[in-house]
Design a protein around this motif. Structure first.
Motif, PDB file in Angstrom:
ATOM      1  N   SER A   1       2.322   2.833  13.070  1.00 23.29           N
ATOM      2  CA  SER A   1       2.027   4.142  12.486  1.00 23.29           C
ATOM      3  C   SER A   1       2.013   5.245  13.543  1.00 23.29           C
ATOM      4  O   SER A   1       2.314   6.404  13.239  1.00 23.29           O
ATOM      5  CB  SER A   1       0.686   4.102  11.757  1.00 23.29           C
TER       6      SER A   1
ATOM      7  N   SER B   1       5.950   5.823  14.217  1.00 22.49           N
ATOM      8  CA  SER B   1       6.830   5.615  13.057  1.00 22.49           C
ATOM      9  C   SER B   1       8.040   6.546  13.043  1.00 22.49           C
ATOM     10  O   SER B   1       9.090   6.191  12.522  1.00 22.49           O
ATOM     11  CB  SER B   1       6.029   5.779  11.763  1.00 22.49           C
TER      12      SER B   1
ATOM     13  N   LEU C   1       0.413  -4.902  -0.007  1.00 17.85           N
ATOM     14  CA  LEU C   1       0.445  -3.445  -0.130  1.00 17.85           C
ATOM     15  C   LEU C   1       1.865  -3.065  -0.563  1.00 17.85           C
ATOM     16  O   LEU C   1       2.704  -2.631   0.230  1.00 17.85           O
ATOM     17  CB  LEU C   1       0.067  -2.784   1.206  1.00 17.85           C
TER      18      LEU C   1
ATOM     19  N   HIS D   1       8.349   1.519   0.259  1.00 14.79           N
ATOM     20  CA  HIS D   1       8.725   2.719   1.017  1.00 14.79           C
ATOM     21  C   HIS D   1       9.509   2.351   2.269  1.00 14.79           C
ATOM     22  O   HIS D   1      10.558   2.955   2.554  1.00 14.79           O
ATOM     23  CB  HIS D   1       7.469   3.508   1.404  1.00 14.79           C
ATOM     24  N   TRP D   2       9.046   1.353   3.012  1.00 15.02           N
ATOM     25  CA  TRP D   2       9.699   1.035   4.287  1.00 15.02           C
ATOM     26  C   TRP D   2      10.998   0.251   4.095  1.00 15.02           C
ATOM     27  O   TRP D   2      11.902   0.350   4.929  1.00 15.02           O
ATOM     28  CB  TRP D   2       8.736   0.306   5.208  1.00 15.02           C
TER      29      TRP D   2
ATOM     30  N   TYR E   1       3.630  -5.188   5.321  1.00 14.20           N
ATOM     31  CA  TYR E   1       2.924  -4.613   4.168  1.00 14.20           C
ATOM     32  C   TYR E   1       3.023  -5.531   2.953  1.00 14.20           C
ATOM     33  O   TYR E   1       2.049  -5.697   2.208  1.00 14.20           O
ATOM     34  CB  TYR E   1       3.488  -3.234   3.837  1.00 14.20           C
TER      35      TYR E   1
ATOM     36  N   GLN F   1       3.659   0.591  -0.086  1.00 16.43           N
ATOM     37  CA  GLN F   1       4.057   0.834   1.306  1.00 16.43           C
ATOM     38  C   GLN F   1       5.253  -0.036   1.695  1.00 16.43           C
ATOM     39  O   GLN F   1       6.161   0.415   2.401  1.00 16.43           O
ATOM     40  CB  GLN F   1       2.875   0.555   2.250  1.00 16.43           C
TER      41      GLN F   1
END
Length: 507
Positions: A174, A177, A197, A203-204, A192, A200
């Motif tokens: 983080s 990133s 999670l 998203h990645w 994640y 998240q």
């Protein structure tokens, strides 16, 4: 009267004596102070001569670290505890790829200087020597005082991920990133996902797909896993077909194989029935191929691009149901679906024997049948020895088989017959990176750049070479700026080149 005169004379004499004594005393004090000052001056000015490191640094700049090491070892005998000598020796050892010795010397210099900046170089040396635990410690100490170094945050995050410290790794990621590359995004997404999670992770995975040129299988597989978990069947189906279109066979053999196949059968049962296909007998790759192009014949394959054709021709079939005569010829077979499955599967065995040999060679390469690809390409070359595409496919197949010498010889033939093709030139450079020494490979990159000055991928490769291998930041910076000027702002390479330029400006 005489007594008074005598007393006055004695008093005058005493006064004169006292004044003379005081004068002499004061004079001696000043001389003593001056002598003390004179004695102290040489002690303050006395310094040991500093080592002359100019020749060693010059050798390092010339790319001769081993010669620099010899010079520095001699200097160390004369100045055994000099931090300056030890630091230059550590850097020379690192450049000579003697990472364990370099790590030892950096730690030695660190203990005498107490400089936190040396923790960074020590961490790099420990990382390259694969002492990851110590590298984590050195990076952590460095970052405690230099919190804005995103590159070291990323290095620390990668090592923590390897050490299975997922929470600490994500915290470190983080902090850096913005400078993450494609592989960092994939790692974060997986971490994640492992922690449940899901938003998240999604998203990645999407960010990874955005930051890499072309369509990559891994982020799409990650997104597919999430869509299946969330029972989002429509998007899951779209992802399955996208993966199999661009990377045939990527799903097969993974933990998503059976679930993906079941989903396609469930959502497309009517299509399989109308096409006369027994979906229960097909793998996920065959199911996807049928849905992507159920009526294609032997399609034309142009070149050997990064994105494969819409569907492997060896899996295509005309969905024409058998006639009554054909049904009667099946003997005692009671289930038409099984006969149709056999008919559908038959072209997989027979396709290599007919058709354009160049197309067959290309298709065999895409199907990872590299020996067949070479055989078909040689058939083309017997008829036309100047065909550059046939030589190129031959080279790529040899390269995939680990036959680098054969790959080099055949790609050189392709280049000889078509020196104006950028794609052939780039294939040659990929082989040359494995077969040529560092200097010759750099020369080949420079020659290619002269021929294709505006080829973004080529300029980027040359910039990375000067930056990471040759360690020539000024030249690398010029090339990174050229990449920025050649690419659009929404191009991922545009952002990466800007990021590298920022790193080069760091002290």
């Amino acid at each position: 009267m005489n007594e008074k005169l005598k007393m006055a004379t004695i008093r005058s004499f005493i006064s004169l004596f006292v004044c003379s004594y005081l004068f002499l005393f004061c004079t001696n004090c000043e001389e003593g102070k001056q002598e003390l000052i004179d004695n102290k001056k040489p002690l303050q000015l006395e310094k040991k001569p500093s080592p002359d490191l100019s020749k060693a640094i010059e050798k390092r700049i010339e790319g001769k670290p081993n010669e620099a090491i010899e010079i520095l070892r001699l200097a160390q005998k004369e100045f055994p505890n000099s931090p300056e000598v030890i630091i230059q020796l550590a850097r020379s050892l690192f450049e000579a790829k003697q990472y364990q010795l370099a790590a030892f010397r950096f730690d030695q210099a660190q203990s005498s200087l107490e400089s936190t900046k040396l923790y960074k170089e020590a961490g790099l040396a420990h990382e390259y020597s694969e002492d990851f635990e110590t590298a984590i410690q050195r990076y952590s100490k460095y970052l405690s005082m230099h919190n804005d170094d995103s590159d070291i945050w990323l290095r620390l995050a990668r090592l923590l991920a390897l050490a299975d410290q997922s929470t600490e790794s994500l915290n470190a990621f983080s902090k850096g990133s913005e400078a993450c590359n494609y592989h960092d995004c994939i790692t974060m997404a997986k971490l994640y996902y492992r922690k449940k999670l899901i938003p998240q992770a999604e998203h990645w995975f999407r960010e990874a797909a955005r930051r890499q040129e072309g369509v990559q299988a891994e982020p799409l597989l990650g997104l597919l896993r999430i869509k299946l978990l969330n029972q989002d069947e429509e998007n899951a189906e779209s992802l399955i077909l996208a993966i199999e279109k661009n990377h045939p066979g990527s799903i097969e053999g993974t933990d998503l194989d059976k679930e993906s196949a079941a989903l396609l059968r469930k959502r497309n049962l009517s299509k399989f029935v109308r096409g006369g296909a027994s979906s229960s007998e097909y793998s996920i790759t065959e199911l996807s191929a049928f849905l992507l192009n159920p009526k294609s014949g032997e399609g034309e394959v142009v070149g050997l691009s990064k994105i494969p054709p819409d569907m492997p021709s060896s899996l295509s079939v005309d969905p024409v149901p058998p006639t009554n005569d054909q049904t009667n010829m099946q003997g005692d077979s009671s289930v038409n679906g099984n006969d149709l499955a056999s008919a559908f599967a038959a072209p997989v065995e027979k396709t290599p024997t007919v058709g354009n040999p160049l197309n067959l060679a290309t298709q065999a390469y895409l199907d990872r049948k590299y020996n067949d690809s070479i055989r078909f390409a040689r058939t083309v070359l017997k008829e036309d020895p100047t065909n550059p595409e046939a030589w190129r496919i031959c080279s790529q197949s040899h390269f995939q088989l680990g036959e680098t010498k054969e790959a080099e010889m055949t790609i050189l033939e392709a280049l000889r017959h078509d020196s104006s093709s950028l794609s052939i030139r780039m294939d040659y450079l990929r082989v040359a990176r494995e077969t040529l020494d560092s200097k010759r490979y750099l020369d080949e990159l420079e020659n290619a750049r002269e021929k294709f000055p505006n080829a973004t991928e080529l300029v980027w490769e040359l910039a990375r070479r000067y930056h990471l291998v040759e360690r020539m930041p000024v030249t690398a910076g010029i090339l990174y700026r050229q990449v920025v000027s050649l690419t659009a702002e929404d191009d991922s390479l545009h952002d990466r080149a800007k990021m590298e330029l920022l790193k080069l400006r760091e002290p």
